[in-house]
Scaffold this active site. Structure first.
Site, mmCIF file in Angstrom:
data_model
loop_
_atom_site.group_PDB
_atom_site.id
_atom_site.type_symbol
_atom_site.label_atom_id
_atom_site.label_comp_id
_atom_site.label_asym_id
_atom_site.label_seq_id
_atom_site.Cartn_x
_atom_site.Cartn_y
_atom_site.Cartn_z
ATOM 1 C CG HIS A 124 42.430 33.294 42.726
ATOM 2 N ND1 HIS A 124 43.705 33.797 42.538
ATOM 3 C CD2 HIS A 124 41.578 34.326 42.488
ATOM 4 C CE1 HIS A 124 43.611 35.063 42.193
ATOM 5 N NE2 HIS A 124 42.337 35.417 42.160
ATOM 6 C CG HIS A 129 35.301 37.334 37.732
ATOM 7 N ND1 HIS A 129 36.629 37.116 37.392
ATOM 8 C CD2 HIS A 129 35.218 38.642 38.062
ATOM 9 C CE1 HIS A 129 37.309 38.241 37.512
ATOM 10 N NE2 HIS A 129 36.476 39.188 37.909
#
Length: 388
Positions: A264, A301
């Site tokens: 990713h 994140h």
């Protein structure tokens, strides 16, 4: 910066005599940013742009802030916003900081006046609808998926096509330049090989319609929070020709070439523009990660230094549930976020995504207006609970 462009009639050398057929002189204007130290264009008019008939106040732009007593994630459902007004005055600002405003415009009428933002570049993302942007640099037809970039100081107005669907615009007003990311550019300003778009993808004014009629014409000029009506006895779009590197332009999100990888890729690969203390990214249909053990949705994140706004355009956004077309999510600094429960497992083995979204990351905190409060899904911060 946009590439050099030329349209209409101009003299062989700048700042020299340029005569009309009757022997009188056309009027020249240097249209430049950062004083005389950055991009500019030279514009030639039938009438001096300094000749003003009347100046009067029009309005002040003021925001009422929605002050919360908690710091949390937000989901704004903008679909219920009611259409009305024109593309400029109809902009419903939902978020802002000292660098920019972010809003939605759902115009139902054409502009009866011209508009000039004297201190801010503007970006209109065309979610729905089509028409023509009329400017001092010429005509720019627009349609669904277009990013319309209008440099500060440009005189313009929107004309909605008679057969257009309901127009929906995502509007960004930035106190500085909106431009391609510097890392995509050579020292001389050419878009580099690794850039996800190039000069061929940029649409520039290609038709110049010069008006010489006289009468009463209004240009509403915004500087700071003050909008002033300037009245002229000549048509403000009376350009005979221009050349340079500072002018409005269009890039369509469908022309963004996605950068993919075996695992990713982080959001910077989606960056499309940069602005003063913010970036704009385009999430487009693309091949997903192809490592045999890849996880195609984003990892959890934390935004340590930025607020992350996503505007959902079309398609199925695989990492989120409960998201609607034209939803906005804001994931502010200080709180981790990531895929909703089950999204990771559901993504395994998926090879493509059809998502279409615009992301705006700001490096100064965003504030909400009270209008945003009326659109807020207060349950969104709990949407990561397994049983929610």
């Amino acid at each position: 910066m946009p590439p050099y462009h030329r349209l209409g009639e101009i003299p062989p050398k700048r700042h020299t005599q340029f005569h009309k057929p009757d022997g009188t002189l056309y009027s020249e204007e240097l249209f430049g940013i950062e004083g005389f130290s950055n991009n500019y264009s030279n514009i030639y008019y039938h009438y001096p742009p300094t000749r003003v008939k009347k100046i009067e106040p029009f309005s002040k732009q003021q925001f009422e802030e929605w002050n919360e007593d908690v710091h949390r994630h937000h989901h704004l459902k903008t679909a219920p916003l009611k259409p009305g007004s024109d593309a400029v005055l109809g902009n419903m600002v939902l978020m802002y900081n000292k660098d920019l405003t972010i809003g939605i415009s759902l115009p139902t009428q054409d502009m009866s006046y011209y508009y000039r933002n004297g201190d801010s570049d503007q970006m209109y993302f065309v979610h729905d609808g089509h028409g023509v942007l009329e400017t001092t640099f010429g005509l720019l037809p627009y349609h669904e998926g277009d990013y319309i970039i209008i440099p500060r100081g440009t005189t313009y107005r929107f004309t909605i096509a008679p057969d257009s669907a309901q127009t929906r615009l995502l509007v960004v007003e930035a106190h500085g330049s909106i431009e391609p990311p510097r890392r995509y550019l050579s020292p001389n300003g050419q878009l580099l090989e690794h850039s996800p778009y190039c000069e061929r993808d940029i649409r520039r004014p290609e038709e110049l319609v010069s008006h010489t009629e006289q009468g009463e014409f209004e240009v509403r000029v915004k500087v700071g929070n003050l909008i002033t009506s300037y009245w002229y006895d000549f048509h403000p779009i009376n350009t005979v020709g221009w050349d340079g590197c500072e002018y409005p332009w269009i890039f369509n999100i469908a022309d963004f070439e996605p950068i993919t990888g075996r695992v990713h890729q982080p959001p910077p690969v989606h960056q499309t523009f940069q602005g003063p203390n913010f970036v704009v990214c385009s999430f487009v249909p693309r091949k997903l990660d192809y490592h045999p053990l890849s996880i195609p949705v984003p990892y959890n994140h934390s935004n340590i230094d930025s607020d992350e706004l996503l505007y959902y355009v079309n398609g199925n956004f695989g990492s989120r549930k409960g998201i609607e077309r034209s939803s906005m999510t804001l994931h502010p600094r200080g709180i981790p976020h990531g895929p909703h429960p089950g999204a990771v497992e559901k993504s395994l083995g998926v090879e493509r995504t059809d998502e279409l979204a615009v992301m705006i990351d700001t490096f100064n905190p965003l504030k909400f207006t009270t209008m945003a409060h009326t659109l807020d899904d207060s349950a969104y911060p709990y949407s990561w609970l397994e049983d929610h």
